[in-house]
Design a protein around this motif. Structure first.
Motif: not given
Lengths: 141, 376
Positions: B308-310, B334, B337, B341-342, B345-346, B359-360
């Protein structure tokens, strides 16, 4: 029953926050032993996996300490950390680990007092919140 | 930016008409090769790299199946460029994933003619074979979808498609448009200058796109958006904690198929296959002591949260993760969703534009000050 003591995994940057912790020590400023400090070279090298692993293995809180924007020893590692933390916060919040348990704070090398204050604040907050929900279940790793 | 051509065909003649269009691209040397869906002898439809015109006779671009997200295929062909001109036909989810891969420098579009298409959704592979076996053609599927029913009997399109709010494809050169057209008609829109140029070379009869296309698209997007909010809302409600997520993933066996199928899982070597995760017996014993029991194989939750974080900033919601799961875990919600959100946020949307930096991959002095809440 004894009072709940939160476990906080703290990733401190070598140049600012860890130095501040050192300064707090030499200045005889005591801070809660709930912090388990891991020294890293920069807040920008804290891989989101480190944070996830800490929470999954039972940390009640994770604190990342870095230099103030503009003061990073590697020029901008802390700014990268900030974006990464913003991203990871969204992931963790969706699974019940909100911002109260996951902190990024700027603590300058000269600011032992700030380190003491943040360590106390976070410990008190988590003590009031109680254990992380991860403890409640047998987690598949 | 405004050229539009029309293809007309008798019932049952859509694929022949499309084959002629694609043959024209090869014949006029507009491209040297085409990556397009072609029917195999078993009735399955596979994306196929075609060099020779006669191999286009069994083309079936609107067959409701996507065995592999095409972005991965374009990446594998163009990451080390051949110098040959390639034409590719992509659905929205494939094109959006491709945009992300280009930003990651894992695909190169400099010699690629991008052709987008309208998409009502795809069946899971097994379901597609079943529905085909029962005699449904692509045209029959489109006719039914146009009336608002994508289901064939008990079988409907993939969950990801039912909640996909991108039925048409952006950022392409040409677009095959069916929505808003009458049965027996298809429009080929030139979207970029390059696309216009191609239509000019092909010398197809120009036409005007039906005005009702916009209304039809808007209505479909509205319905899909409603479905999306409902599905993701239900997922969030039932899976709001780490223990709940652990339950949701309880049949995961760490096969990592979802990672292989994911078009935007970008690491060249997955960390979960490295020595970092090759524990010693002592480590297993210590970890099981902490909770009293450790589900094996370990690190299931860790793996999915890492994924998810990747990919959270790049997830386009294609649903290939769900399709690839051998144990029937619906993984798509999973990732979708969290991605929602991520990306919110960006202020970013995966696949929206080649110009928007991921973003990153960027950072600025005065931003996200709410993360620390500290002011100097």
């Amino acid at each position: 029953m004894s009072e709940f003591e939160p476990k906080i995994v703290a990733f401190f940057c070598n140049w600012c926050t860890f130095t501040a912790a050192d300064l707090a020590g030499t200045s005889r400023l005591s801070y809660p032993h709930n912090l388990k400090i891991i020294r890293v070279m920069c807040s920008g090298m804290v891989d989101p996996k480190y944070v996830l692993k800490a929470f999954l293995n039972g940390a009640d809180g994770v604190l990342i300490g870095g230099c103030w924007p503009g003061d990073c020893h590697y020029i901008n590692g802390n700014l990268k950390a900030r974006r990464r933390v913003a991203m990871l916060t969204e992931v963790l919040r969706a699974y019940g680990i909100d911002e109260q348990r996951f902190w990024l704070r700027w603590i300058a090398a000269s600011d032992g007092n700030m380190l003491q204050k943040i360590a106390k604040d976070m410990t008190e907050k988590l003590r009031a919140m109680g254990p992380s929900a991860v403890h409640a279940a047998q987690i598949a790793g | 930016m405004s050229t539009c051509c029309k293809l007309s065909f008798e019932q049952g003649g859509m694929n022949k008409e499309l084959a002629n269009f694609f043959k024209g691209l090869l014949e006029k040397d507009i491209v040297h090769a085409l990556l397009v869906p072609v029917s195999t002898s078993t009735g399955m439809v596979r994306q196929t790299l075609v060099r020779s015109q006669d191999k286009l006779d069994t083309i079936d671009p609107f067959a409701p199946v996507v065995p592999v997200n095409g972005a991965k295929l374009v990446s594998s062909i163009t990451a080390h460029p051949s110098g040959k001109k390639l034409g590719v036909l992509l659905r929205s989810c494939e094109m959006r994933a491709l945009v992300e891969l280009v930003k990651l420098k894992q695909a190169d579009l400099s010699n690629v003619l991008l052709i987008g298409m309208d998409c009502y959704g795809r069946f899971e592979n097994q379901n597609f074979t079943k529905v085909r076996g029962e005699g449904q053609t692509s045209e029959a599927f489109l006719a039914s979808a146009r009336q608002g029913t994508t289901a064939a009997g008990e079988t409907d399109v993939a969950g990801a498609c039912a909640i996909c709010e991108f039925p048409s494809t952006d950022n392409v050169d040409l677009h095959l448009s069916l929505m808003g057209a009458e049965p027996g008609e298809m429009y080929i829109q030139g979207i970029s200058d390059k696309g216009d140029q191609v239509l000019k070379i092909l010398g197809l009869q120009t036409a005007k796109i039906p005005a009702k296309r916009t209304t039809v698209l808007e209505a479909l997007i509205k319905e899909r958006t409603k479905n999306r909010d409902q599905v993701l809302g239900a997922y969030r409600e039932t899976t709001g904690s780490i223990p709940a997520l652990s339950d949701y993933l309880s049949s995961c066996v760490n096969c990592y198929n979802c990672r292989v199928a994911c078009p935007v899982c970008y690491c060249k070597e997955c960390v979960f296959l490295t020595d970092t995760f090759r524990y010693t017996g002592d480590q297993f014993m210590d970890r099981s002591l902490f909770t009293g029991a450790l589900t094996m194989p370990a690190d299931t939750l860790f793996y999915h949260l890492t994924r998810i974080s990747h990919i959270g900033t790049s997830c386009v919601g294609c649903g290939q993760c769900t399709s690839a799961c051998p144990n029937g875990i619906d993984l798509m919600p999973i990732f979708r969703s969290a991605a929602e959100k991520i990306q919110e946020r960006f202020d970013y949307q995966a696949g929206r534009s080649l110009e928007e930096p991921q973003p990153l991959s960027v950072f600025f002095d005065n931003e996200f000050t709410d993360v620390t809440g500290q002011v100097k």
